[in-house]
Design an enzyme around this catalytic site. Structure first.
Site, PDB file in Angstrom:
ATOM      1  N   CYS A 169       0.809  -1.219   0.000  1.00  0.00           N
ATOM      2  CA  CYS A 169       0.000   0.000   0.000  1.00  0.00           C
ATOM      3  C   CYS A 169       0.842   1.268   0.000  1.00  0.00           C
ATOM      4  O   CYS A 169       0.311   2.368  -0.182  1.00  0.00           O
ATOM      5  CB  CYS A 169      -0.947  -0.004   1.190  1.00  0.00           C
ATOM      6  SG  CYS A 169      -1.900  -1.532   1.313  1.00  0.00           S
ATOM      7  N   HIS A 310      -3.413   7.522   6.200  1.00  0.00           N
ATOM      8  CA  HIS A 310      -3.558   6.207   5.592  1.00  0.00           C
ATOM      9  C   HIS A 310      -4.967   5.706   5.877  1.00  0.00           C
ATOM     10  O   HIS A 310      -5.630   5.178   4.991  1.00  0.00           O
ATOM     11  CB  HIS A 310      -2.498   5.249   6.145  1.00  0.00           C
ATOM     12  CG  HIS A 310      -2.435   3.944   5.439  1.00  0.00           C
ATOM     13  ND1 HIS A 310      -2.321   3.856   4.065  1.00  0.00           N
ATOM     14  CD2 HIS A 310      -2.489   2.662   5.897  1.00  0.00           C
ATOM     15  CE1 HIS A 310      -2.289   2.578   3.714  1.00  0.00           C
ATOM     16  NE2 HIS A 310      -2.404   1.841   4.806  1.00  0.00           N
ATOM     17  N   GLU A 321      -2.184   4.867  13.835  1.00  0.00           N
ATOM     18  CA  GLU A 321      -1.864   6.097  13.120  1.00  0.00           C
ATOM     19  C   GLU A 321      -2.234   7.313  13.959  1.00  0.00           C
ATOM     20  O   GLU A 321      -1.483   8.303  13.987  1.00  0.00           O
ATOM     21  CB  GLU A 321      -2.570   6.134  11.766  1.00  0.00           C
ATOM     22  CG  GLU A 321      -2.150   7.318  10.914  1.00  0.00           C
ATOM     23  CD  GLU A 321      -2.681   7.261   9.488  1.00  0.00           C
ATOM     24  OE1 GLU A 321      -2.233   8.081   8.659  1.00  0.00           O
ATOM     25  OE2 GLU A 321      -3.554   6.407   9.198  1.00  0.00           O
ATOM     26  N   LYS A 342      -9.995   7.453   1.869  1.00  0.00           N
ATOM     27  CA  LYS A 342     -10.407   6.061   1.636  1.00  0.00           C
ATOM     28  C   LYS A 342     -11.854   5.833   2.051  1.00  0.00           C
ATOM     29  O   LYS A 342     -12.480   4.867   1.607  1.00  0.00           O
ATOM     30  CB  LYS A 342      -9.492   5.097   2.406  1.00  0.00           C
ATOM     31  CG  LYS A 342      -8.084   4.948   1.849  1.00  0.00           C
ATOM     32  CD  LYS A 342      -7.293   3.926   2.632  1.00  0.00           C
ATOM     33  CE  LYS A 342      -5.875   3.748   2.101  1.00  0.00           C
ATOM     34  NZ  LYS A 342      -5.025   4.911   2.397  1.00  0.00           N
ATOM     35  N   HIS A 347      -9.871   1.484  -0.557  1.00  0.00           N
ATOM     36  CA  HIS A 347      -8.418   1.363  -0.488  1.00  0.00           C
ATOM     37  C   HIS A 347      -7.884   0.883  -1.837  1.00  0.00           C
ATOM     38  O   HIS A 347      -8.133  -0.237  -2.263  1.00  0.00           O
ATOM     39  CB  HIS A 347      -8.048   0.372   0.616  1.00  0.00           C
ATOM     40  CG  HIS A 347      -6.596   0.370   0.969  1.00  0.00           C
ATOM     41  ND1 HIS A 347      -5.639   1.059   0.243  1.00  0.00           N
ATOM     42  CD2 HIS A 347      -5.906  -0.258   1.976  1.00  0.00           C
ATOM     43  CE1 HIS A 347      -4.448   0.862   0.790  1.00  0.00           C
ATOM     44  NE2 HIS A 347      -4.596   0.072   1.830  1.00  0.00           N
ATOM     45  N   PHE A 406       1.728  -3.543   3.971  1.00  0.00           N
ATOM     46  CA  PHE A 406       2.149  -4.839   4.484  1.00  0.00           C
ATOM     47  C   PHE A 406       3.652  -4.991   4.272  1.00  0.00           C
ATOM     48  O   PHE A 406       4.199  -4.594   3.249  1.00  0.00           O
ATOM     49  CB  PHE A 406       1.422  -5.964   3.740  1.00  0.00           C
ATOM     50  CG  PHE A 406      -0.030  -6.111   4.088  1.00  0.00           C
ATOM     51  CD1 PHE A 406      -0.601  -5.401   5.127  1.00  0.00           C
ATOM     52  CD2 PHE A 406      -0.836  -6.977   3.371  1.00  0.00           C
ATOM     53  CE1 PHE A 406      -1.939  -5.551   5.456  1.00  0.00           C
ATOM     54  CE2 PHE A 406      -2.179  -7.141   3.684  1.00  0.00           C
ATOM     55  CZ  PHE A 406      -2.733  -6.425   4.723  1.00  0.00           C
TER      56      PHE A 406
END
Length: 420
Positions: A169, A310, A321, A342, A347, A406
């Site tokens: 991502c 994010h 976050e 998002k 996403h 990830f």
């Protein structure tokens, strides 16, 4: 340590294909209208899946930008990338006939690449009982993640640095950071940069369902993406592409660029070295990436007015976050604004960084902050100002755009309001 002697890097062109709009204007209008891209999956029969909805790109016509013959040799992720690239190039007004194309590069990342093509070709192999006589000669060129960058170079004859980034991502934020470095080093005068993704297919949805990452709010797909909300239960898959044209300020002025959106002022790149999918406790890696981006931009924490988070709508990410933002900014964390686009686009995986960089730049240009929609129930662990449900008018001079992937990858890009 901050770099003080490099040339300024500016954003001169933007292009987007996203679930809430098929061009830059539609994308911005969609955010200003707090529009959701969520809805039942139409690309395949998802009735047997744990998640039956996604944020699909709608009414997309690749023939507006690509020939019919080309579309037959491109996976959907590449088609998205080429459409968004055409838009960014046109938006910038750059004339490649009048530039040194040896000094114009392309970086287009994709977290996964041609998953649709892989799915269809594997089905062909299975249908033929393992006999490979129906595998397309274009199979490999269609699935590899770097192919979109190759197509863009061929389209305009761009012979500068050319490759793809692949970091889940964080992919297209890494692409932007790399482009900034190449321009600062003097290895290029301009870079077409961004990301693209298309994985709303049985393997994409099934795979993320298997790891319990997707929301299962099947009765209300429009409200399923709810970053920072206490009732969030996973992310919503999106698709599309975002592309930016970055140039050195000197090159933009020399060629007579008619507009400069913002300055790409700095970046921070780190890794959690903690877990393959979960963020580090307290967002430790995100803390370092944000601090590095602020330092690289030669700013102070209090100079940042907005963070495009994010904000995936997963329990772990949003909590960590938020904690990271409070660690970096202290009391100022409660004065700045944070939102997750998002909530509207879903996403976009490898394309998320570029799409959210565009949202960040447009927030500066329009002095308006995109909202976090579907925010209804406050979470005690997420107690910042998340621009809930409606846009907010606010003059801002510097923003951060966060993307975390990830593998523990963290990337933060800082954009500043452009000043002569």
């Amino acid at each position: 340590m901050a770099r003080y002697d490099f040339p300024r890097i500016v954003v001169t062109g933007l292009g987007a294909i996203v679930p809430i709009g098929n061009n830059l204007t539609e994308f911005w209008d969609g955010m200003m209208q707090a529009r959701t891209g969520g809805g039942p999956i139409t690309r395949f029969d998802a009735s047997s899946f744990d998640t039956t909805f996604a944020c699909e790109v709608k009414n997309y016509d690749p023939l507006l930008h690509i020939s019919r013959k080309e579309t037959q040799r491109m996976d959907l992720f590449t088609q998205f990338a080429m459409s968004a690239s055409e838009m960014a190039v046109a938006d910038s007004g750059i004339d490649f006939e009048r530039t040194d194309r040896n000094r114009i590069g392309v970086i287009i990342g994709s977290g996964i690449g041609g998953m649709w093509t892989h799915y269809h070709q594997q089905n062909n192999l299975i249908a033929r009982n393992g006999i490979p006589d129906r595998i397309s000669p274009f199979f490999v060129p269609m699935i590899i993640s770097d192919i979109a960058a190759g197509h863009a170079a061929i389209r305009w004859g761009l012979k500068g640095p050319n490759y793809a980034t692949v970091s889940a991502c964080a992919t297209s934020s890494h692409a932007i950071a790399d482009a900034i470095m190449l321009l600062q080093r003097g290895d290029a005068d301009a870079m077409l940069v961004g990301g693209s993704e298309s994985v709303i297919n049985p393997m994409g949805i099934g795979g993320f369902n298997a790891m319990k990452a997707l929301s299962r709010r099947n009765d209300s797909p429009e409200t399923a993406s709810r970053p920072f909300d206490a009732e969030r239960d996973g992310f919503v898959m999106g698709e599309g592409s975002g592309m930016l044209l970055l140039e050195t300020y000197e090159h933009a002025i020399k060629r007579g660029a008619t507009k400069i959106y913002a300055e790409a002022a700095g970046f921070g790149l780190t890794d959690d070295a903690y877990h393959i999918t979960q963020p580090a406790e307290g967002g430790e890696g995100a803390v370092r990436s944000m601090r590095l981006a602020i330092e690289d931009a030669k700013l102070l924490p209090q100079d940042i007015g907005y963070i495009n988070a994010h904000g995936t709508s997963t329990p772990f990410n949003d909590k960590n976050e938020s904690a990271a933002i409070k660690t970096v900014f202290g009391e100022h964390a409660y004065k700045l604004a944070v939102s997750s686009t998002k909530s509207m686009t879903g996403h976009l995986l490898g394309a998320a960084g570029a799409v959210e960089a565009i949202a960040s730049v447009m927030a500066i240009v329009n002095s308006t902050l995109p909202p976090t929609i579907n925010y209804a129930t406050p979470d005690p662990d997420c107690d910042l100002f998340y621009v809930p449900n409606t846009p907010v008018k606010r003059e801002i001079s510097a923003v951060l755009s966060n993307t975390f992937g990830f593998g523990g990858h963290n990337a933060t890009i800082c954009f500043k309001k452009f000043e002569e």
